[in-house]
Design an enzyme around this catalytic site. Sequence first.
Site, PDB file in Angstrom:
ATOM      1  N   GLU A  24       0.817  -1.207   0.000  1.00  0.00           N
ATOM      2  CA  GLU A  24       0.000   0.000   0.000  1.00  0.00           C
ATOM      3  C   GLU A  24       0.850   1.257   0.000  1.00  0.00           C
ATOM      4  OE1 GLU A  24      -1.501  -1.641   3.845  1.00  0.00           O
ATOM      5  OE2 GLU A  24      -1.683   0.486   4.291  1.00  0.00           O
ATOM      6  N   CYS A  79       0.310   2.649   8.672  1.00  0.00           N
ATOM      7  CA  CYS A  79       1.055   1.593   7.961  1.00  0.00           C
ATOM      8  C   CYS A  79       0.407   0.232   8.032  1.00  0.00           C
ATOM      9  CB  CYS A  79       2.391   1.355   8.656  1.00  0.00           C
ATOM     10  SG  CYS A  79       3.532   2.622   8.530  1.00  0.00           S
TER      11      CYS A  79
HETATM   12  N1  SAH Z   1      10.258   0.627   9.322  1.00  0.00           N
HETATM   13  C1  SAH Z   1      10.411   2.045   9.277  1.00  0.00           C
HETATM   14  C2  SAH Z   1       9.400   2.767   8.404  1.00  0.00           C
HETATM   15  C3  SAH Z   1       7.972   2.346   8.416  1.00  0.00           C
HETATM   16  S1  SAH Z   1       6.890   2.873   9.650  1.00  0.00           S
HETATM   17  C4  SAH Z   1      10.439   2.622  10.670  1.00  0.00           C
HETATM   18  O1  SAH Z   1      10.283   1.876  11.622  1.00  0.00           O
HETATM   19  O2  SAH Z   1      10.668   3.807  10.816  1.00  0.00           O
HETATM   20  C5  SAH Z   1       6.753   4.613   9.620  1.00  0.00           C
HETATM   21  C6  SAH Z   1       6.485   5.187  10.997  1.00  0.00           C
HETATM   22  O3  SAH Z   1       5.169   4.873  11.472  1.00  0.00           O
HETATM   23  C7  SAH Z   1       7.445   4.654  12.063  1.00  0.00           C
HETATM   24  O4  SAH Z   1       7.863   5.705  12.873  1.00  0.00           O
HETATM   25  C8  SAH Z   1       6.561   3.696  12.821  1.00  0.00           C
HETATM   26  O5  SAH Z   1       7.078   3.419  14.094  1.00  0.00           O
HETATM   27  C9  SAH Z   1       5.250   4.433  12.813  1.00  0.00           C
HETATM   28  N2  SAH Z   1       4.059   3.631  13.139  1.00  0.00           N
HETATM   29  C10 SAH Z   1       3.826   2.331  12.920  1.00  0.00           C
HETATM   30  N3  SAH Z   1       2.624   1.966  13.408  1.00  0.00           N
HETATM   31  C11 SAH Z   1       2.075   3.071  13.921  1.00  0.00           C
HETATM   32  C12 SAH Z   1       0.844   3.342  14.569  1.00  0.00           C
HETATM   33  N4  SAH Z   1      -0.051   2.394  14.778  1.00  0.00           N
HETATM   34  N5  SAH Z   1       0.626   4.608  14.966  1.00  0.00           N
HETATM   35  C13 SAH Z   1       1.550   5.588  14.758  1.00  0.00           C
HETATM   36  N6  SAH Z   1       2.713   5.399  14.164  1.00  0.00           N
HETATM   37  C14 SAH Z   1       2.992   4.147  13.750  1.00  0.00           C
END
Ligand code: SAH
Length: 358
Positions: free
Chosen positions: A88, A334
């Site tokens: 996505e 995500c």
């Molecule tokens: N793997 C990478 C990039 C993908 S996630 C990373 O960890 O940075 C992008 C961002 O969204 C990251 O900061 C992640 O921790 C955050 N994220 C994931 N799930 C989330 C959620 N449920 N609520 C808020 N942020 C979230």
Amino acid sequence: MKLLQDLSYAELNELVGRYGEPSFRAAQLYSLAMRHKEYEEATNLPKKFLVALSEEYYATALEITETYRGKDGAEKYLFSLRDGCVIEGVYMPHNYGDTLCVSTQVGCRMGCVFCASGLNGLVRNLSAGEMLAEVLAVNRLHGGTPEKRAVTNIVLMGSGEPLDNYYNVTKFLRLVSDERGINISLRNISLSTCGLADKIRKLADSGLAVTLTVSLHAATDEKRSALLPVNRKYPIAEVLDAVKYYFAKTGRRIIFEYALAEGKNADVKSATELAELVKGINCHVNLINLNYVKERGMRGIASGEIKEFMQTLESRGVSVTLRRSMGNDIGGACGQLRARYIAERGASPKGAEAEEEK
Ligand code: SAH
């Protein structure tokens, strides 16, 4: 089958040579690939050549199979890859530029406890061309061309851990910033990582000076390990050392992401710990109120508490903003859309090939 969009201009040149075609065909094919067009749409290439090529290469690496439009202008897409896997992306129009949030893997193996992307583990890495195709498909959907872009900024913040797919992600960065292609400047690209310290150093040495965003989410190893299992391998001190190295090499200010999770990391004490930790680092803190993910059962906090957390940081001299959450009404976080797709269709997270294996 291989993907045309995986190939750099030089690789396309070799390819047309292999087919006994003159080298100007490489420019024509490159133009086709960068416009996210199918072979049938090519008007200037010989039929016979295209037929032969189509037996070895897909012209486009993916198709947009579902589009959701949010009230705030954000759009969410489900992309179908050639092996039946789905990923996505999210398009967010901003006044400074139109940003696409790009996925780097099908699923993820980092296992962050609040994240929907890792719910089914890692299926596979995306190739450079698949990531490029996310950008090119959305650019085309919005009427853009390589000359007049509808996507101007990229954040590698979709599903997957970009630095866990280091080789393909760096190839993607070269393809997407190629002057002959869509030519999105590295300055307009952010790469978000959960903190793979050795790869942060490697990226610093690569010369691909993108903005580095690190998902910090907690300021002590105890709290961080409870949220991000990867912290046991790369504890905070190692991540910060790598981050300082990145800044020294690139001169790019570091962004720390901090998702506020009720009962975990969102109290005033955590804010003071965070301020203490980032003191002296040229950085900016991006707060996000945790998006609720049903399968994870964790929640964000109330707006009054967010304010208090922010003020605690500000009063200690930390540069901080609250990230405006876009596309909430369309499952902006995500991995949520893909997770729903898999659950609703009873589809295999691995796509069509895996279905056939059953
Ligand atoms: N793997 C990478 C990039 C993908 S996630 C990373 O960890 O940075 C992008 C961002 O969204 C990251 O900061 C992640 O921790 C955050 N994220 C994931 N799930 C989330 C959620 N449920 N609520 C808020 N942020 C979230």
